[in-house]
Design a protein around this motif. Sequence first.
Motif, PDB file in Angstrom:
ATOM      1  N   ILE A  77      45.420  31.198  49.108  1.00  0.00           N
ATOM      2  CA  ILE A  77      44.637  30.367  48.197  1.00  0.00           C
ATOM      3  C   ILE A  77      43.920  31.291  47.220  1.00  0.00           C
ATOM      4  CG2 ILE A  77      42.808  28.656  47.960  1.00  0.00           C
ATOM      5  CD1 ILE A  77      45.170  27.588  49.480  1.00  0.00           C
ATOM      6  N   THR A  78      44.022  31.003  45.938  1.00  0.00           N
ATOM      7  CA  THR A  78      43.341  31.785  44.906  1.00  0.00           C
ATOM      8  C   THR A  78      42.457  30.859  44.086  1.00  0.00           C
ATOM      9  OG1 THR A  78      45.171  33.350  44.757  1.00  0.00           O
ATOM     10  CG2 THR A  78      43.654  33.280  42.900  1.00  0.00           C
ATOM     11  N   ALA A  79      41.210  31.276  43.864  1.00  0.00           N
ATOM     12  CA  ALA A  79      40.279  30.477  43.066  1.00  0.00           C
ATOM     13  C   ALA A  79      39.546  31.378  42.087  1.00  0.00           C
ATOM     14  CB  ALA A  79      39.281  29.756  43.968  1.00  0.00           C
ATOM     15  N   VAL A  80      39.374  30.905  40.868  1.00  0.00           N
ATOM     16  CA  VAL A  80      38.626  31.619  39.841  1.00  0.00           C
ATOM     17  C   VAL A  80      37.465  30.740  39.415  1.00  0.00           C
ATOM     18  CG1 VAL A  80      38.698  32.643  37.546  1.00  0.00           C
ATOM     19  CG2 VAL A  80      40.690  32.820  39.044  1.00  0.00           C
ATOM     20  N   SER A  81      36.255  31.289  39.440  1.00  0.00           N
ATOM     21  CA  SER A  81      35.060  30.548  39.045  1.00  0.00           C
ATOM     22  C   SER A  81      34.630  31.001  37.656  1.00  0.00           C
ATOM     23  CB  SER A  81      33.930  30.793  40.043  1.00  0.00           C
ATOM     24  OG  SER A  81      34.297  30.353  41.330  1.00  0.00           O
ATOM     25  N   ARG A  82      34.600  30.076  36.726  1.00  0.00           N
ATOM     26  CA  ARG A  82      34.190  30.381  35.366  1.00  0.00           C
ATOM     27  C   ARG A  82      33.377  29.221  34.813  1.00  0.00           C
ATOM     28  NH1 ARG A  82      35.768  34.625  36.746  1.00  0.00           N
ATOM     29  NH2 ARG A  82      37.101  36.134  35.657  1.00  0.00           N
TER      30      ARG A  82
END
Length: 355
Positions: A77-82
């Motif tokens: 699982i990959t998540a990017v917070s922006r």
Amino acid sequence: MTVTHPHLLTRASRIAFTMLGGLILLAPNLADAQAGRHTPTPRPRRFAHRTPEAAPIAVLQRLLQAETSLVFEGTQITAVSRDGLDISSEQHVLRNGDQAFRIDYTRPERLAGESIVDNGKSYWHYRPKNNILEVGPSRVQRLRKRIHTVIEQAKRGAVTVTIQGQDTIASRPCTIIDVKSANGQPSPWRRLWVDAATGAQLKIEQYDATGQRRSSSFFTTIAISPSISADAFDAPGQNRHPQIKQLSADKPFRTVGEAEMKAGFSAHQPTYLPPGYRFQAASVGNFRGKSMIVLRYNNGISVISLFQVVDDGTIGPKFGGKRIGAITRAQGGRKLVLVGNISPSELSQVISSVQ
């Protein structure tokens, strides 16, 4: 709030494949450890004078060396917070050390069915919704140079490594280490979860200089040394006869001048960089038939990338688009896009200093 964004999801998945952005796995030599159990006379003095810093550095070095040999597959699982948004994806990952890898997206729906494959000679990205196969030079073997660089940085004290505790990821016990720049200034840093049995990196979190988490990538399941089919690293989508799109070789140059000669125009450069960042390399790519210069700056932990093309009035808003976590700007006769794992205020300060 969870949203999907193809560019950032693809970019986020790469977090899983480089130390300066990712997944680092390696099978250790377990035979030596097992043999040590049968040594008739233990020698505790061997470790008596080890400094407190030696153990964390050893964990990092083992993890980095692991990149070159471990064979594994799993669900990631990959998540990017922006800007308050959580952009996530799920992939099935198959990796053969620094020889080959394969990523198959399973969600979100917008990306499901996409595949990225690198066999050590060529790189392919198949997009089934458009039936397009992007083809370029291999990227996986660049890992060898990055591994050597980070090991040398650790040895000379350019980065600090500290153990933060223990955890369990994908049902496997692991050690948590923080890797930060040793320049004493606030800068982006990483937290890594390292498998106690194999040295595999099971999770990574990337933070900006303010301590805000910007991205996370972790395994929910992982299998070490699986059997690999003979065609696992073949070009994807061939049975659908896709349209071929050739990617730029993006050859790195040691100086900006070399890139300028290749591109045929002068590069505008920032006069301000966050503490610890230095010029790393330049490269020349292609944007809709126009030469594009890319300048990269590194602090030993993270990279800032500045993309630029000549603004001749025909580029339009699609150069950079509406990328979350990036700044697009037109100034000084150039269209600029700045991408980096730093705070929005620092991104703005860097791009405003470009001359």
